[in-house]
Design an enzyme around this catalytic site. Structure first.
Site, PDB file in Angstrom:
ATOM      1  N   GLY A   9       0.765  -1.573  -0.067  1.00 51.36           N
ATOM      2  CA  GLY A   9       0.357   0.053   0.045  1.00 51.36           C
ATOM      3  C   GLY A   9       0.646   1.144  -0.137  1.00 51.36           C
ATOM      4  N   GLY A  11       3.452   1.553  -2.201  1.00 51.03           N
ATOM      5  CA  GLY A  11       3.485   1.546  -3.519  1.00 51.03           C
ATOM      6  C   GLY A  11       3.140   2.964  -4.370  1.00 51.03           C
ATOM      7  N   VAL A  59       4.737  -8.762   3.840  1.00 48.57           N
ATOM      8  CA  VAL A  59       3.753  -9.917   3.554  1.00 48.57           C
ATOM      9  C   VAL A  59       4.071 -11.691   3.798  1.00 48.57           C
ATOM     10  CG1 VAL A  59       2.131  -7.980   2.342  1.00 48.57           C
ATOM     11  CG2 VAL A  59       3.735  -9.616   1.147  1.00 48.57           C
ATOM     12  N   ALA A  82       4.057  -6.852  -5.142  1.00 45.85           N
ATOM     13  CA  ALA A  82       4.762  -7.988  -5.654  1.00 45.85           C
ATOM     14  C   ALA A  82       6.662  -7.377  -6.386  1.00 45.85           C
ATOM     15  CB  ALA A  82       3.750  -7.946  -7.214  1.00 45.85           C
ATOM     16  N   GLU A  83       6.995  -8.533  -6.282  1.00 42.90           N
ATOM     17  CA  GLU A  83       8.139  -8.417  -6.828  1.00 42.90           C
ATOM     18  C   GLU A  83       7.749  -7.964  -8.788  1.00 42.90           C
ATOM     19  OE1 GLU A  83      11.408  -7.660  -5.740  1.00 42.90           O
ATOM     20  OE2 GLU A  83      11.396  -7.896  -3.817  1.00 42.90           O
ATOM     21  N   TYR A 181       8.310 -13.416 -13.732  1.00 46.64           N
ATOM     22  CA  TYR A 181       7.382 -12.292 -12.706  1.00 46.64           C
ATOM     23  C   TYR A 181       5.885 -12.648 -13.262  1.00 46.64           C
ATOM     24  CZ  TYR A 181       4.620  -8.369 -13.016  1.00 46.64           C
ATOM     25  OH  TYR A 181       3.890  -7.357 -12.997  1.00 46.64           O
TER      26      TYR A 181
END
Length: 350
Positions: A9, A11, A59, A82-83, A181
């Site tokens: 959140g 980001g 997370v 996420a990456e 990814y």
């Protein structure tokens, strides 16, 4: 009381969503570990609405969730954590799988431990799940050519001879990831779909095109091709165009993306639904580069013929189903969005 949990959140997209979420919900909690690759400063972002509670947590850690969830039961979960780097994921696959896959399952396990069943999940997925997508053969057949290998790229065969690219469409195009990814993002979709169906929870999956705009990391070299182009042009440098510069992308402004998330919350659709989110405008990379060069009076962009393994040739989407089912419509074409990005960059860089 209505509560919202936002993973990742702090980001780019989370901050853009934060004000609208704070106005919609009684309580909003943003969870983010502030990855140094994205967050140069290990502190709460100024762009995160002050009404949003921020917790710096990982997370992937069960212990983190056991600290977050007691006393907080989210009705809506927006899963952004996420990456992201496509090329990076080929060399750091474990890192991407841990954050994207294990991070998702750790969250779901924690909900079960704490006997929490949100009514709705909204997942930030990616157009990357499609890979190269479907192309059309001369006889009209849909063909899935698969990813371009290193030998094809070394020969500078950027396209697939005799085939024409088709925009992605969630209801039609088969997901065929061409990098790690993308595979982990598709895994996120499958995990939430299975979990949501088992517990009767609505899951809305938004497959985002290339997101750009104010708030995007200016230090992360693995994401944000538009911000990279803008920085180069601002420095008076010629923007290098990979391949032949004709790769198609749908550049969607972050405010339009935030609007799509809010529309998904409002729609509150049952079951699992998947929507493509873009601007509806497919542009060659060279178009964005030329527009930014003109804005900064920089040298002309140049074709470098370089390439990245795992990149797809073209990526755009058919927005018609999204516009039909969600109360949303994009309003930021490149001609409006790029100047807004450049104006913001001036406030961030010396």
């Amino acid at each position: 009381m209505s509560n919202c949990l936002v993973t990742g959140g702090a980001g780019f997209i989370g901050c853009a969503l934060s004000t609208g979420l704070a106005e919609r919900f009684d309580r909003v909690v943003a969870v983010d570990k502030l990855l140094p690759q994205v967050h140069a400063r290990q502190e709460r972002p100024a762009a995160l609405d002050l009404r949003v509670e921020f917790q710096q947590k990982d997370v992937t850690s069960p212990g983190s969730w056991d600290e977050i969830l007691p006393g907080f039961k989210p009705d809506v979960v927006i899963h952004l954590a996420a990456e992201t780097g496509t090329g990076q994921s080929l060399r750091e696959a474990t890192r991407h799988a841990s954050e994207n896959v294990v991070g998702t399952t750790a969250m779901l396990d924690a909900f079960c431990r704490h006997e929490i069943l949100p009514r709705q999940f909204i997942l930030s997925s990616s157009r990357a799940v499609y890979g190269e997508g479907a192309w059309v053969a001369p006889d009209g057949r849909l063909v899935y050519p698969g990813g371009r290998d290193s030998e094809q790229l070394k020969r500078r065969e950027w396209d697939f001879p005799g085939l024409a690219h088709q925009p992605f469409a969630a209801a039609v195009t088969e997901p065929r990831p061409s990098n790690v990814y993308a595979a982990t993002k598709l895994a996120q979709e499958h995990i939430l779909d299975a979990w949501g169906k088992a517990f009767g929870i609505g899951v809305t999956i938004l497959r985002l095109q290339n997101v750009y705009g104010p708030g995007q990391s200016l230090t992360n070299s693995y994401t944000g091709i538009v911000s990279l182009f803008a920085r180069l042009a601002r420095e008076g440098r010629s923007v290098p165009l990979y391949e032949d510069g004709a790769m198609l992308r749908d550049f969607v402004f972050v405010d339009d993306v935030a609007g799509a998330f809010h529309a998904a919350i409002a729609a509150n659709l049952p079951g699992t639904t998947r929507f493509d989110v873009g601007s509806g405008q497919a542009s060659p990379l060279s178009t964005a580069a030329w527009m930014l060069a003109k804005h900064y009076d920089a040298p002309e962009p140049h074709v470098s013929a370089q390439y990245r393994l795992g990149d797809v040739r073209h990526a755009s989407c058919d927005l018609a189903p999204t516009l039909e089912h969600l109360p949303w419509r994009p309003s930021w074409p490149l001609e409006r969005g790029l100047p807004a990005l450049c104006e913001w960059i001036e406030t961030q860089l010396p």
